[in-house]
Design a protein around this motif. Structure first.
Motif, mmCIF file in Angstrom:
data_model
loop_
_atom_site.group_PDB
_atom_site.id
_atom_site.type_symbol
_atom_site.label_atom_id
_atom_site.label_comp_id
_atom_site.label_asym_id
_atom_site.label_seq_id
_atom_site.Cartn_x
_atom_site.Cartn_y
_atom_site.Cartn_z
ATOM 1 N N PRO A 271 -5.111 9.344 -7.074
ATOM 2 C CA PRO A 271 -4.000 10.119 -6.496
ATOM 3 C C PRO A 271 -2.579 9.729 -6.904
ATOM 4 O O PRO A 271 -1.729 10.604 -6.989
ATOM 5 N N CYS B 136 -2.672 3.613 -8.224
ATOM 6 C CA CYS B 136 -4.119 3.694 -8.438
ATOM 7 C C CYS B 136 -4.424 4.031 -9.891
ATOM 8 O O CYS B 136 -5.388 3.536 -10.470
ATOM 9 N N PRO C 47 3.594 4.121 -2.460
ATOM 10 C CA PRO C 47 2.160 4.248 -2.757
ATOM 11 C C PRO C 47 1.477 5.226 -1.806
ATOM 12 O O PRO C 47 1.853 5.337 -0.641
ATOM 13 N N TRP C 48 0.481 5.910 -2.344
ATOM 14 C CA TRP C 48 -0.333 6.817 -1.556
ATOM 15 C C TRP C 48 -1.322 5.976 -0.771
ATOM 16 O O TRP C 48 -2.050 5.177 -1.340
ATOM 17 N N THR C 49 -1.312 6.103 0.579
ATOM 18 C CA THR C 49 -2.239 5.300 1.375
ATOM 19 C C THR C 49 -2.920 6.163 2.419
ATOM 20 O O THR C 49 -2.362 7.165 2.880
ATOM 21 N N LYS C 50 -4.129 5.707 2.803
ATOM 22 C CA LYS C 50 -4.852 6.399 3.866
ATOM 23 C C LYS C 50 -4.471 5.822 5.214
ATOM 24 O O LYS C 50 -4.275 6.541 6.187
ATOM 25 N N GLU C 51 -4.394 4.492 5.277
ATOM 26 C CA GLU C 51 -4.172 3.845 6.579
ATOM 27 C C GLU C 51 -2.799 3.184 6.648
ATOM 28 O O GLU C 51 -2.561 2.320 7.478
ATOM 29 N N ILE D 96 -1.218 0.992 4.733
ATOM 30 C CA ILE D 96 -1.193 -0.454 4.514
ATOM 31 C C ILE D 96 -0.173 -0.736 3.415
ATOM 32 O O ILE D 96 -0.387 -0.384 2.263
ATOM 33 N N ASP D 97 0.943 -1.333 3.778
ATOM 34 C CA ASP D 97 1.974 -1.584 2.783
ATOM 35 C C ASP D 97 2.799 -2.797 3.189
ATOM 36 O O ASP D 97 3.818 -2.689 3.856
ATOM 37 N N ASN E 259 -9.346 3.420 -0.604
ATOM 38 C CA ASN E 259 -8.455 3.204 0.530
ATOM 39 C C ASN E 259 -7.330 2.295 0.032
ATOM 40 O O ASN E 259 -7.285 1.119 0.341
ATOM 41 N N PRO E 260 -6.411 2.864 -0.775
ATOM 42 C CA PRO E 260 -5.428 1.992 -1.418
ATOM 43 C C PRO E 260 -4.348 1.498 -0.466
ATOM 44 O O PRO E 260 -4.077 2.125 0.564
ATOM 45 N N GLY E 261 -3.760 0.378 -0.791
ATOM 46 C CA GLY E 261 -2.678 -0.174 0.022
ATOM 47 C C GLY E 261 -2.165 -1.445 -0.620
ATOM 48 O O GLY E 261 -2.769 -1.971 -1.555
ATOM 49 N N ILE E 262 -1.027 -1.916 -0.131
ATOM 50 C CA ILE E 262 -0.476 -3.168 -0.659
ATOM 51 C C ILE E 262 -0.613 -4.248 0.400
ATOM 52 O O ILE E 262 -0.124 -4.088 1.517
ATOM 53 N N HIS F 249 -1.541 -4.840 -4.885
ATOM 54 C CA HIS F 249 -2.020 -3.476 -4.659
ATOM 55 C C HIS F 249 -3.527 -3.480 -4.816
ATOM 56 O O HIS F 249 -4.052 -3.950 -5.822
ATOM 57 N N LEU G 42 -7.134 -1.326 -4.565
ATOM 58 C CA LEU G 42 -7.652 0.049 -4.623
ATOM 59 C C LEU G 42 -8.516 0.365 -3.410
ATOM 60 O O LEU G 42 -8.540 1.496 -2.936
#
Lengths: 128, 171
Positions: free
Chosen positions: A31, A35, A95-99, A101-102, B100-103, B142, B144
């Motif tokens: 996306p 990624c 960033p594209w995130t679902k939950e 998380i950053d 379920n990407p995130g940092i 980051h 994935l």
């Protein structure tokens, strides 16, 4: 013996080609830029390494050069992908995130506040 | 850098020159005199520009135990990289795209700058994770497919297999 080396070489080349293809597929399917960096720079690292190693097996006199090139790829590739990711983030590409998380956003925010505070101080100095 | 002192400048210069020269010899794979002389000069120029950042310890870094652990590290790293590559390949070809990407962040125990660089690059090279930024001893990664967000657990998941060996080499 030579024939065995040739077969081993072709196997490595094919594995490399498959991973390069999967890297390309990842760039299309994932996306956002972060990624895509994962797929585009990493699956292709193993792909390129495997392909070059295969070439080394097919042409044994190039083997040493092939190994050195693999080391160069292993050293330079993470630097470039890290620079791309950091640069994108600094240009406020979220960033594209679902939950959601950053953890990095918090740091950027704090740093931005510090910088803003320092700029204010400098402006005050200049004014006075 | 804290655990061992820096080597003197001429030693570091000599060390860089030798390393560059060996790489040149390996790359050209010949002992013809013109090639060797060119290589010596090029290595000299390169070493003059880069010896300060290229090496800190000079020859003191070359020890049998270090070579052994470096070898273990490379094998371990290659294994993890291949495994992670298959993992990402599986994600990419799965129709539902299970990501379920995130940092996430974690703190490292490493103090040496070179060790931190090696760790950051290793994390980047294993697909599924890459280093966005390193601030002092905090790594921003980051990921994935995030499974844990607590820094302690992230450390265990991502960094521990590398750091265990790096601590042996650099401390």
């Amino acid at each position: 013996m030579e024939q065995v080396l040739t077969y081993v070489g072709y196997i490595f080349v094919v594995i490399g080609a498959i991973f390069l293809f999967l890297g390309g597929l990842g760039i299309v399917r994932l996306p956002d830029i972060y990624c895509r960096l994962q797929a585009g720079t990493k699956a292709s690292t193993l792909g390129a390494m495997s392909l070059i190693l295969g070439v080394g097996f097919l042409q044994p006199q190039w083997m040493i050069k092939a190994l050195i090139i693999i080391v160069f790829i292993a050293l330079s590739n993470p630097l470039s992908s890290h620079a791309l990711a950091r640069g994108s983030y600094r240009h406020k590409i979220r960033p594209w995130t679902k939950e959601d998380i950053d953890a990095y956003a918090q740091y950027i925010k704090e740093q931005g506040e510090n910088e803003a505070a320092e700029e204010d101080k400098q402006q005050e100095k200049q004014e006075s | 850098m804290q655990s061992k002192s820096l080597a003197s400048k001429p030693v570091r210069f000599l060390y860089s020159w030798i390393v560059f020269f060996i790489v040149w010899l390996a790359f050209t794979s010949t002992l013809a005199l013109p090639e060797v002389i060119t290589g010596a000069v090029v290595a000299l120029i390169l070493a003059a520009f880069s010896y300060e950042t290229f090496t800190g310890w000079g020859f003191k870094g070359i020890k049998l135990s270090n070579l052994w652990w470096s070898f273990v590290y490379v094998i371990n790293f290659l294994w993890l990289m291949v495994k992670a590559n298959f993992n990402v390949a599986r994600i990419v070809v799965t129709p539902s795209l299970p990501i379920n990407p995130g940092i996430v962040e974690f703190e490292t125990k490493l103090t040496n700058e070179y060790a931190k660089m090696v760790l950051a690059n290793s994390i980047t090279l294993t697909p599924g994770t890459f280093t966005v930024d390193v601030v002092d001893n905090r790594y921003y990664i980051h990921w994935l497919d995030v499974t844990v967000t607590d820094p302690e657990e992230v450390y265990k998941e991502i960094a521990e297999p590398f750091e265990r060996i790096l601590l042996k080499i650099f401390n």
